[in-house]
Motif scaffolding. Sequence first.
Motif, PDB file in Angstrom:
ATOM      1  N   MET A   1     -11.755   7.319 -24.408  1.00  0.00           N
ATOM      2  CA  MET A   1     -12.867   6.389 -24.388  1.00  0.00           C
ATOM      3  C   MET A   1     -13.455   6.285 -22.979  1.00  0.00           C
ATOM      4  SD  MET A   1     -14.450   4.059 -26.229  1.00  0.00           S
ATOM      5  CE  MET A   1     -15.375   2.585 -26.055  1.00  0.00           C
ATOM      6  N   ARG A   2     -12.560   6.133 -21.984  1.00  0.00           N
ATOM      7  CA  ARG A   2     -13.027   6.020 -20.610  1.00  0.00           C
ATOM      8  C   ARG A   2     -13.696   7.309 -20.142  1.00  0.00           C
ATOM      9  NH1 ARG A   2      -9.966   6.306 -15.362  1.00  0.00           N
ATOM     10  NH2 ARG A   2     -11.258   5.156 -13.909  1.00  0.00           N
ATOM     11  N   THR A   3     -13.134   8.448 -20.525  1.00  0.00           N
ATOM     12  CA  THR A   3     -13.698   9.740 -20.144  1.00  0.00           C
ATOM     13  C   THR A   3     -15.078   9.923 -20.765  1.00  0.00           C
ATOM     14  OG1 THR A   3     -11.429  10.556 -20.255  1.00  0.00           O
ATOM     15  CG2 THR A   3     -13.156  12.186 -19.969  1.00  0.00           C
ATOM     16  N   LYS A   4     -15.220   9.485 -21.992  1.00  0.00           N
ATOM     17  CA  LYS A   4     -16.501   9.616 -22.682  1.00  0.00           C
ATOM     18  C   LYS A   4     -17.565   8.757 -21.998  1.00  0.00           C
ATOM     19  CE  LYS A   4     -18.520   9.189 -27.259  1.00  0.00           C
ATOM     20  NZ  LYS A   4     -18.277   8.815 -28.658  1.00  0.00           N
ATOM     21  N   MET A   5     -17.204   7.542 -21.625  1.00  0.00           N
ATOM     22  CA  MET A   5     -18.157   6.667 -20.940  1.00  0.00           C
ATOM     23  C   MET A   5     -18.513   7.218 -19.560  1.00  0.00           C
ATOM     24  SD  MET A   5     -16.827   2.875 -22.058  1.00  0.00           S
ATOM     25  CE  MET A   5     -17.738   2.094 -20.767  1.00  0.00           C
ATOM     26  N   LEU A   6     -17.518   7.766 -18.865  1.00  0.00           N
ATOM     27  CA  LEU A   6     -17.760   8.347 -17.552  1.00  0.00           C
ATOM     28  C   LEU A   6     -18.687   9.556 -17.650  1.00  0.00           C
ATOM     29  CD1 LEU A   6     -17.010   8.121 -14.549  1.00  0.00           C
ATOM     30  CD2 LEU A   6     -15.126   9.677 -15.011  1.00  0.00           C
ATOM     31  N   ARG A   7     -18.482  10.370 -18.663  1.00  0.00           N
ATOM     32  CA  ARG A   7     -19.353  11.537 -18.866  1.00  0.00           C
ATOM     33  C   ARG A   7     -20.778  11.113 -19.172  1.00  0.00           C
ATOM     34  NH1 ARG A   7     -16.957  15.817 -22.826  1.00  0.00           N
ATOM     35  NH2 ARG A   7     -18.898  16.810 -22.235  1.00  0.00           N
ATOM     36  N   LYS A   8     -20.947  10.062 -19.990  1.00  0.00           N
ATOM     37  CA  LYS A   8     -22.289   9.574 -20.296  1.00  0.00           C
ATOM     38  C   LYS A   8     -22.960   9.022 -19.053  1.00  0.00           C
ATOM     39  CE  LYS A   8     -22.202   8.487 -25.172  1.00  0.00           C
ATOM     40  NZ  LYS A   8     -22.428   7.473 -26.195  1.00  0.00           N
ATOM     41  N   PHE A   9     -22.185   8.286 -18.250  1.00  0.00           N
ATOM     42  CA  PHE A   9     -22.739   7.733 -17.024  1.00  0.00           C
ATOM     43  C   PHE A   9     -23.204   8.846 -16.088  1.00  0.00           C
ATOM     44  CE2 PHE A   9     -22.161   6.142 -12.656  1.00  0.00           C
ATOM     45  CZ  PHE A   9     -23.094   5.110 -12.683  1.00  0.00           C
ATOM     46  N   LYS A  10     -22.385   9.871 -15.934  1.00  0.00           N
ATOM     47  CA  LYS A  10     -22.755  11.007 -15.082  1.00  0.00           C
ATOM     48  C   LYS A  10     -23.976  11.729 -15.632  1.00  0.00           C
ATOM     49  CE  LYS A  10     -18.235  12.007 -13.157  1.00  0.00           C
ATOM     50  NZ  LYS A  10     -17.141  12.976 -13.071  1.00  0.00           N
ATOM     51  N   TYR A  11     -24.027  11.859 -16.962  1.00  0.00           N
ATOM     52  CA  TYR A  11     -25.170  12.514 -17.595  1.00  0.00           C
ATOM     53  C   TYR A  11     -26.463  11.767 -17.290  1.00  0.00           C
ATOM     54  CZ  TYR A  11     -28.474  13.766 -21.251  1.00  0.00           C
ATOM     55  OH  TYR A  11     -29.610  14.126 -21.921  1.00  0.00           O
ATOM     56  N   TYR A  12     -26.449  10.448 -17.438  1.00  0.00           N
ATOM     57  CA  TYR A  12     -27.663   9.669 -17.189  1.00  0.00           C
ATOM     58  C   TYR A  12     -28.012   9.613 -15.702  1.00  0.00           C
ATOM     59  CZ  TYR A  12     -27.968   8.410 -22.051  1.00  0.00           C
ATOM     60  OH  TYR A  12     -28.104   8.463 -23.410  1.00  0.00           O
ATOM     61  N   CYS A  13     -27.019   9.614 -14.836  1.00  0.00           N
ATOM     62  CA  CYS A  13     -27.301   9.702 -13.398  1.00  0.00           C
ATOM     63  C   CYS A  13     -27.942  11.037 -13.055  1.00  0.00           C
ATOM     64  CB  CYS A  13     -26.023   9.520 -12.589  1.00  0.00           C
ATOM     65  SG  CYS A  13     -25.418   7.847 -12.533  1.00  0.00           S
ATOM     66  N   LEU A  14     -27.412  12.099 -13.634  1.00  0.00           N
ATOM     67  CA  LEU A  14     -27.980  13.423 -13.409  1.00  0.00           C
ATOM     68  C   LEU A  14     -29.404  13.497 -13.960  1.00  0.00           C
ATOM     69  CD1 LEU A  14     -27.185  16.153 -12.219  1.00  0.00           C
ATOM     70  CD2 LEU A  14     -26.379  16.833 -14.470  1.00  0.00           C
ATOM     71  N   ARG A  15     -29.593  12.910 -15.106  1.00  0.00           N
ATOM     72  CA  ARG A  15     -30.930  12.888 -15.710  1.00  0.00           C
ATOM     73  C   ARG A  15     -31.907  12.102 -14.841  1.00  0.00           C
ATOM     74  NH1 ARG A  15     -32.320  10.968 -21.839  1.00  0.00           N
ATOM     75  NH2 ARG A  15     -34.522  11.392 -21.664  1.00  0.00           N
ATOM     76  N   LEU A  16     -31.436  10.994 -14.289  1.00  0.00           N
ATOM     77  CA  LEU A  16     -32.275  10.198 -13.398  1.00  0.00           C
ATOM     78  C   LEU A  16     -32.628  10.970 -12.132  1.00  0.00           C
ATOM     79  CD1 LEU A  16     -33.470   7.339 -12.760  1.00  0.00           C
ATOM     80  CD2 LEU A  16     -31.316   6.868 -11.628  1.00  0.00           C
ATOM     81  N   THR A 155     -28.472  16.972  -2.995  1.00  0.00           N
ATOM     82  CA  THR A 155     -27.031  16.916  -2.760  1.00  0.00           C
ATOM     83  C   THR A 155     -26.319  16.215  -3.918  1.00  0.00           C
ATOM     84  OG1 THR A 155     -27.513  16.715  -0.408  1.00  0.00           O
ATOM     85  CG2 THR A 155     -25.280  16.213  -1.101  1.00  0.00           C
ATOM     86  N   LEU A 156     -26.886  15.114  -4.372  1.00  0.00           N
ATOM     87  CA  LEU A 156     -26.271  14.376  -5.480  1.00  0.00           C
ATOM     88  C   LEU A 156     -26.303  15.182  -6.779  1.00  0.00           C
ATOM     89  CD1 LEU A 156     -27.611  10.783  -4.788  1.00  0.00           C
ATOM     90  CD2 LEU A 156     -25.254  11.567  -4.622  1.00  0.00           C
ATOM     91  N   ILE A 157     -27.380  15.919  -6.995  1.00  0.00           N
ATOM     92  CA  ILE A 157     -27.469  16.745  -8.215  1.00  0.00           C
ATOM     93  C   ILE A 157     -26.374  17.801  -8.214  1.00  0.00           C
ATOM     94  CG2 ILE A 157     -28.874  18.470  -9.401  1.00  0.00           C
ATOM     95  CD1 ILE A 157     -31.322  16.799  -8.727  1.00  0.00           C
ATOM     96  N   THR A 158     -26.197  18.515  -7.108  1.00  0.00           N
ATOM     97  CA  THR A 158     -25.171  19.557  -7.071  1.00  0.00           C
ATOM     98  C   THR A 158     -23.764  18.954  -7.177  1.00  0.00           C
ATOM     99  OG1 THR A 158     -25.231  19.541  -4.651  1.00  0.00           O
ATOM    100  CG2 THR A 158     -26.543  21.216  -5.770  1.00  0.00           C
ATOM    101  N   LYS A 159     -23.564  17.791  -6.570  1.00  0.00           N
ATOM    102  CA  LYS A 159     -22.252  17.156  -6.645  1.00  0.00           C
ATOM    103  C   LYS A 159     -21.939  16.721  -8.076  1.00  0.00           C
ATOM    104  CE  LYS A 159     -19.355  13.862  -4.366  1.00  0.00           C
ATOM    105  NZ  LYS A 159     -19.031  13.348  -3.074  1.00  0.00           N
ATOM    106  N   LEU A 160     -22.897  16.117  -8.762  1.00  0.00           N
ATOM    107  CA  LEU A 160     -22.675  15.691 -10.149  1.00  0.00           C
ATOM    108  C   LEU A 160     -22.496  16.890 -11.083  1.00  0.00           C
ATOM    109  CD1 LEU A 160     -25.096  12.661 -10.573  1.00  0.00           C
ATOM    110  CD2 LEU A 160     -22.621  12.643 -10.724  1.00  0.00           C
ATOM    111  N   LYS A 161     -23.228  17.966 -10.816  1.00  0.00           N
ATOM    112  CA  LYS A 161     -23.073  19.171 -11.643  1.00  0.00           C
ATOM    113  C   LYS A 161     -21.682  19.766 -11.478  1.00  0.00           C
ATOM    114  CE  LYS A 161     -27.004  21.864 -12.116  1.00  0.00           C
ATOM    115  NZ  LYS A 161     -28.003  22.732 -11.466  1.00  0.00           N
ATOM    116  N   SER A 162     -21.196  19.810 -10.241  1.00  0.00           N
ATOM    117  CA  SER A 162     -19.871  20.400 -10.018  1.00  0.00           C
ATOM    118  C   SER A 162     -18.766  19.521 -10.600  1.00  0.00           C
ATOM    119  CB  SER A 162     -19.626  20.621  -8.529  1.00  0.00           C
ATOM    120  OG  SER A 162     -19.539  19.385  -7.857  1.00  0.00           O
ATOM    121  N   GLN A 163     -18.927  18.209 -10.537  1.00  0.00           N
ATOM    122  CA  GLN A 163     -17.941  17.312 -11.141  1.00  0.00           C
ATOM    123  C   GLN A 163     -17.972  17.419 -12.654  1.00  0.00           C
ATOM    124  OE1 GLN A 163     -18.701  13.366  -9.742  1.00  0.00           O
ATOM    125  NE2 GLN A 163     -17.643  13.707  -7.805  1.00  0.00           N
ATOM    126  N   GLY A 164     -19.139  17.603 -13.219  1.00  0.00           N
ATOM    127  CA  GLY A 164     -19.259  17.734 -14.667  1.00  0.00           C
ATOM    128  C   GLY A 164     -18.554  18.974 -15.182  1.00  0.00           C
TER     129      GLY A 164
END
Length: 174
Positions: A1-16, A155-164
């Motif tokens: 559950m926590r992983t799913k929420m974290l992935r969604k949060f990262k997805y929306y941050c990346l989208r933003l 920088t934030l885009i590449t960091k979020l992509k690599s974490q994803g």
Amino acid sequence: MRTKMLRKFKYYCLRLLRIKKSDHVVALGSVLGFLHCWFPTFIVGLPISLLLTRLLRGNLAACVIFSTIGSFTWPGLFYLNYKVGFWLNRLVGAPAANHPAHMALAPPVTHKVGHFASFGHLGMNFLIGSIVNSIVFSLIGYFVIRFILNRYRPTLITKLKSQGKGVRRSLTVG
């Protein structure tokens, strides 16, 4: 559950971060999306924010993302509104209810309903705090978000992509 929420949060941050609009448009949409969270608008808050964002030509996706973030933080924001209003009320020097001058000028009925008058002070403290907080934090938020997007977006885009990718790998392996 926590992983799913974290992935969604990262997805929306990346989208933003990937929004191709200018920093001004995204920051304006973000601030206007969060603006309604300072006031008890509950159900009509998001439509009001969307309308304001549309009128001021901000980014609607950023508005929705920050409105969602604000919907989780409103209990803390309401407490902050009250505390700031209380502090400003004390700073300005509102007359105390038991001050001799106030007692002499107050009609006798206020002594009977003095207990209920304290609820009015709570509401006034909240209203003053919400107005001040919404103005101050909107201005600060606009400039901070615009600065972050202007300086650190790639920088934030590449960091979020690599974490994803790391999260995805760990989910497929295990």
